[in-house]
Design a protein around this motif. Structure first.
Motif, PDB file in Angstrom:
ATOM      1  N   UNK A 100      88.098  -9.355  26.002  1.00 20.44           N
ATOM      2  CA  UNK A 100      87.665  -9.232  24.435  1.00 20.44           C
ATOM      3  C   UNK A 100      87.666 -10.631  24.037  1.00 20.44           C
ATOM      4  N   UNK A 101      87.194 -10.778  22.895  1.00 26.23           N
ATOM      5  CA  UNK A 101      87.190 -12.206  22.083  1.00 26.23           C
ATOM      6  C   UNK A 101      88.764 -12.461  21.275  1.00 26.23           C
ATOM      7  N   UNK A 168      82.242  -0.500  23.987  1.00 23.71           N
ATOM      8  CA  UNK A 168      82.509  -1.706  23.081  1.00 23.71           C
ATOM      9  C   UNK A 168      83.037  -1.245  21.792  1.00 23.71           C
ATOM     10  N   UNK A 169      84.087  -1.861  21.453  1.00 22.16           N
ATOM     11  CA  UNK A 169      84.599  -1.354  19.921  1.00 22.16           C
ATOM     12  C   UNK A 169      85.074  -2.666  19.251  1.00 22.16           C
ATOM     13  N   UNK A 170      85.385  -2.423  17.876  1.00 27.63           N
ATOM     14  CA  UNK A 170      85.728  -3.524  17.114  1.00 27.63           C
ATOM     15  C   UNK A 170      87.189  -3.111  16.547  1.00 27.63           C
ATOM     16  N   UNK A 171      88.074  -4.415  16.408  1.00 26.14           N
ATOM     17  CA  UNK A 171      89.432  -4.211  16.351  1.00 26.14           C
ATOM     18  C   UNK A 171      89.663  -5.086  14.876  1.00 26.14           C
ATOM     19  N   UNK A 172      90.214  -4.583  13.655  1.00 21.84           N
ATOM     20  CA  UNK A 172      90.654  -5.580  12.727  1.00 21.84           C
ATOM     21  C   UNK A 172      91.656  -6.438  13.055  1.00 21.84           C
ATOM     22  N   UNK A 173      91.631  -7.908  12.591  1.00 20.24           N
ATOM     23  CA  UNK A 173      92.510  -8.859  12.982  1.00 20.24           C
ATOM     24  C   UNK A 173      93.851  -8.581  11.606  1.00 20.24           C
ATOM     25  N   UNK A 174      94.498  -9.752  11.687  1.00 18.50           N
ATOM     26  CA  UNK A 174      95.595  -9.642  10.602  1.00 18.50           C
ATOM     27  C   UNK A 174      95.077 -10.086   9.335  1.00 18.50           C
ATOM     28  N   UNK A 175      95.550  -9.488   8.255  1.00 14.98           N
ATOM     29  CA  UNK A 175      95.189  -9.723   7.062  1.00 14.98           C
ATOM     30  C   UNK A 175      95.489 -10.781   6.590  1.00 14.98           C
ATOM     31  N   UNK A 176      94.704 -11.790   6.031  1.00  9.29           N
ATOM     32  CA  UNK A 176      95.098 -13.113   5.601  1.00  9.29           C
ATOM     33  C   UNK A 176      95.528 -12.993   4.227  1.00  9.29           C
ATOM     34  N   UNK A 177      96.251 -13.849   3.715  1.00 15.21           N
ATOM     35  CA  UNK A 177      96.577 -14.109   2.199  1.00 15.21           C
ATOM     36  C   UNK A 177      95.176 -14.181   1.237  1.00 15.21           C
ATOM     37  N   UNK A 178      95.157 -13.639   0.125  1.00 11.27           N
ATOM     38  CA  UNK A 178      94.055 -13.633  -0.801  1.00 11.27           C
ATOM     39  C   UNK A 178      94.058 -15.141  -1.367  1.00 11.27           C
ATOM     40  N   UNK A 179      92.832 -15.571  -1.833  1.00 11.13           N
ATOM     41  CA  UNK A 179      92.621 -16.762  -2.784  1.00 11.13           C
ATOM     42  C   UNK A 179      92.172 -16.396  -3.942  1.00 11.13           C
ATOM     43  N   UNK A 180      92.736 -17.231  -4.814  1.00 12.03           N
ATOM     44  CA  UNK A 180      92.205 -16.831  -6.278  1.00 12.03           C
ATOM     45  C   UNK A 180      90.865 -17.632  -6.415  1.00 12.03           C
ATOM     46  N   UNK A 181      89.755 -16.838  -7.028  1.00 16.15           N
ATOM     47  CA  UNK A 181      88.685 -17.218  -7.372  1.00 16.15           C
ATOM     48  C   UNK A 181      88.414 -17.083  -8.906  1.00 16.15           C
ATOM     49  N   UNK A 195      89.338 -10.740   9.537  1.00 19.53           N
ATOM     50  CA  UNK A 195      89.316 -11.213  10.656  1.00 19.53           C
ATOM     51  C   UNK A 195      89.138 -10.070  11.670  1.00 19.53           C
ATOM     52  N   UNK A 196      88.307 -10.053  12.869  1.00 18.67           N
ATOM     53  CA  UNK A 196      88.242  -8.930  13.745  1.00 18.67           C
ATOM     54  C   UNK A 196      87.733  -9.541  15.085  1.00 18.67           C
ATOM     55  N   UNK A 197      87.909  -8.679  15.998  1.00 19.94           N
ATOM     56  CA  UNK A 197      87.451  -9.197  17.269  1.00 19.94           C
ATOM     57  C   UNK A 197      86.817  -7.967  18.018  1.00 19.94           C
ATOM     58  N   UNK A 198      86.154  -8.288  19.163  1.00 16.29           N
ATOM     59  CA  UNK A 198      85.069  -7.280  19.874  1.00 16.29           C
ATOM     60  C   UNK A 198      85.828  -7.234  21.218  1.00 16.29           C
ATOM     61  N   UNK A 199      85.896  -5.942  21.482  1.00 16.73           N
ATOM     62  CA  UNK A 199      86.512  -5.602  22.897  1.00 16.73           C
ATOM     63  C   UNK A 199      85.238  -4.769  23.920  1.00 16.73           C
ATOM     64  N   UNK A 200      85.357  -5.120  25.115  1.00 16.29           N
ATOM     65  CA  UNK A 200      84.170  -4.635  26.018  1.00 16.29           C
ATOM     66  C   UNK A 200      85.079  -4.096  27.249  1.00 16.29           C
ATOM     67  N   UNK A 201      84.395  -3.134  27.697  1.00 17.97           N
ATOM     68  CA  UNK A 201      84.849  -2.789  29.110  1.00 17.97           C
ATOM     69  C   UNK A 201      83.472  -2.407  29.977  1.00 17.97           C
ATOM     70  N   UNK A 202      83.811  -3.327  31.313  1.00 17.40           N
ATOM     71  CA  UNK A 202      82.757  -3.415  32.131  1.00 17.40           C
ATOM     72  C   UNK A 202      82.939  -2.459  33.391  1.00 17.40           C
TER      73      UNK A 202
END
Length: 244
Positions: A100-101, A168-181, A195-202
């Motif tokens: 995975x990445x 191949x599947x995608x997993x969400x990463x840790x939630x980052x704190x929001x920024x005021x806009x 954030x997210x990452x991709x995992x593969x099985x060969x």
């Protein structure tokens, strides 16, 4: 004190009278100089000494010839290597490799499109797709696939030409704190960077050429050849329009 000195003088006088060629141990018994020898001589006269290693081996060989040997001695003693091999279970050969990445800044919905594009494809074909893809994350996915292919060949001893992206599947990463806009008219919003990452099985499977050959074979099997008699079978691979 005087008696000890007189005894010493007498002992020296006896030594001076004894010829030098005769040792002292010959003039007295061995048990006088060694008390263990005296105990062995008095108490162990009828005891049998322990046989040597050569005598034991000769006795075992003679017993084997006569057929009166010990049954347990005939069984070969397993070595330490054989015992370790018997007690240690054999590890099954690996059939897949998971890789995975790292979590990076991208939406899981966008990354899932790339995962669907390479899922079920041969590894070389998936790398080719990521090489010419216009997505920003395609270069990272391509590098991950190349590394996973190399690790599967080196560490798992999988056949490189037969590797396919089985899963191949995608997993969400840790939630980052929001920024005021800041927005207009005194309003503001909260911007989050997912954030997210991709995992593969060969796994080992059919190559692209094998898949094409199998597909063509199935298509040819469905084709109905022209015969003299009419066949009541549905038309296979009909043309988009009439043929005349």
């Amino acid at each position: 004190m005087h008696s000890l000195r007189n005894g010493e003088r007498r002992f020296r006088a006896v030594l001076s009278q004894r010829p030098h060629s005769t040792p002292l141990i010959h003039c007295r018994r061995a048990s006088f100089m060694n008390p263990f020898a005296w105990v062995k001589e008095k108490l162990g006269a009828g005891l049998r000494e322990k046989p040597t290693q050569k005598e034991q081996e000769a006795g075992k060989l003679q017993a084997q010839r006569e057929g009166t040997g010990n049954v347990f001695e005939a069984v070969p003693v397993p070595t330490k290597k054989a015992l370790k091999r018997a007690t240690t279970p054999l590890k099954p050969k690996p059939t897949s490799h998971k890789y995975s990445t790292a979590n990076f800044k991208i939406s899981h919905r966008k990354l899932n499109m790339l995962g669907q594009q390479i899922s079920g494809k041969p590894i070389d074909y998936a790398i080719l797709q990521m090489q010419f893809s216009e997505k920003r994350a395609s270069s990272r996915i391509m590098n991950m696939l190349v590394t996973a292919k190399d690790h599967a060949r080196r560490y798992k001893q999988l056949k490189e030409p037969k590797l396919i992206v089985a899963e191949a599947w995608v997993t969400k990463g840790p939630r980052q704190p929001g920024q005021l806009e800041p927005r207009g008219r005194g309003h503001y919003g909260i911007r989050t960077h997912p954030n997210s990452k991709l995992t593969v099985v060969l796994k080992e499977g059919k190559t692209l050429e094998q898949q094409k050959a199998e597909k063509r074979k199935n298509q040819l099997r469905k084709v109905v050849s022209a015969a003299l008699a009419r066949e009541d079978r549905p038309i296979r691979n009909p043309a988009p329009t009439w043929g005349w």
